[in-house]
Design a protein around this motif. Structure first.
Motif, mmCIF file in Angstrom:
data_model
loop_
_atom_site.group_PDB
_atom_site.id
_atom_site.type_symbol
_atom_site.label_atom_id
_atom_site.label_comp_id
_atom_site.label_asym_id
_atom_site.label_seq_id
_atom_site.Cartn_x
_atom_site.Cartn_y
_atom_site.Cartn_z
ATOM 1 N N PRO A 55 0.783 -1.154 0.062
ATOM 2 C CA PRO A 55 0.109 -0.029 -0.215
ATOM 3 C C PRO A 55 0.783 1.261 -0.069
ATOM 4 O O PRO A 55 1.737 1.383 0.825
ATOM 5 N N HIS A 56 0.558 2.325 -0.820
ATOM 6 C CA HIS A 56 1.216 3.411 -0.870
ATOM 7 C C HIS A 56 0.324 4.559 -1.126
ATOM 8 O O HIS A 56 -0.931 4.422 -0.995
ATOM 9 N N CYS A 68 5.956 8.696 0.420
ATOM 10 C CA CYS A 68 4.723 7.673 0.907
ATOM 11 C C CYS A 68 5.007 7.614 2.276
ATOM 12 O O CYS A 68 6.252 7.026 2.699
ATOM 13 N N HIS A 113 6.193 4.118 3.462
ATOM 14 C CA HIS A 113 7.597 3.582 3.069
ATOM 15 C C HIS A 113 8.499 4.940 3.240
ATOM 16 O O HIS A 113 9.849 4.649 2.515
ATOM 17 N N MET A 121 11.214 6.022 0.068
ATOM 18 C CA MET A 121 10.089 6.260 -0.938
ATOM 19 C C MET A 121 9.627 7.924 -0.718
ATOM 20 O O MET A 121 8.746 8.062 -0.211
HETATM 21 CU CU CU Z 1 5.097 3.330 -0.450
#
Ligand code: CU
Length: 216
Positions: A100-101, A152, A155, A160
């Motif tokens: 999931p982002h 994100c 992350h 990210m």
């Molecule tokens: Cu992500």
């Protein structure tokens, strides 16, 4: 290299192999440092940031992949740094890879703004990061500015992170050809590291030139 260092290398004479190893280490450190000094250190832990900014100026709509290759397993934005013109809409499109982002304007790293402007978990995304391929989020950047950092959030610690640079003059790195084009992801390649990036750039330029030539 200053004179004293050169002299010391010369005096080492037969220890050339050792000096070579020292030089390689110095170069590696220098590269990492250069990447950390641009965009306010935003990309200090972003493995797929290669120290360049993709030049996507001159386009009304620009694609950025969410879940591109990098930072482990598809925990990257591709390309991470993109320069656009004011008024351009950036479309983030999920690849479906890497879990999931989300896409969240990261004001902690924004030199100019204290208020969060864009967040994919706003209306329409029900407040959670999502994994699904084909998910999109878009934002139109009307005002030129140094850059708009984003992350994100699940992350972020893995690197990210991305940045939208509004106005090519605000790029803090070398500008390179933007390879994804303005089309949606059905026709875009998945980003897979520096080699693939280089290959895609070459193919992209050739395809673009063929297109332009064909229209003349
Ligand atoms: Cu992500």
């Amino acid at each position: 290299m200053d004179t004293s260092e050169s002299d010391s290398y010369t005096r080492r004479g037969l220890l050339r192999a050792g000096a070579g190893a020292a030089t390689v280490a110095a170069v590696t450190t220098g590269t990492a440092s250069a990447q950390g000094e641009v965009y306010g250190d935003h990309f200090s832990n972003t493995g797929n940031f290669d120290g360049t900014t993709a030049d996507a100026t001159g386009q009304d709509e620009v694609l950025v992949q969410v879940g591109a290759g990098g930072n482990g397993a598809n925990q990257a934005f591709g390309p991470p740094a993109v320069a656009i013109d004011p008024g351009t809409t950036v479309v983030w499109e999920w690849t479906g890879q890497g879990g999931p982002h989300n896409v969240v304007h990261w004001t902690d790293a924004d030199p100019e703004r204290d208020t969060e402007l864009f967040n994919s978990q706003g209306a329409g995304h029900e407040g959670v990061a999502v994994p699904d391929a084909g998910t999109t989020f878009e934002w139109t950047f009307e005002e030129a500015g140094s850059f708009y950092p984003y992350v994100c959030t699940p992350h972020r610690a893995l690197g990210m992170k991305g940045a939208i640079v509004v106005g090519a003059d605000n790029a803090q790195t070398e500008l390179v050809e933007y390879a994804l084009g303005s089309g949606r992801m059905e026709t875009a390649p998945v980003w897979g590291g520096a080699f693939a990036f280089g290959l895609v750039s070459i193919v992209g330029v050739a395809a673009y030139r063929a297109l332009v030539d064909g229209e003349e």
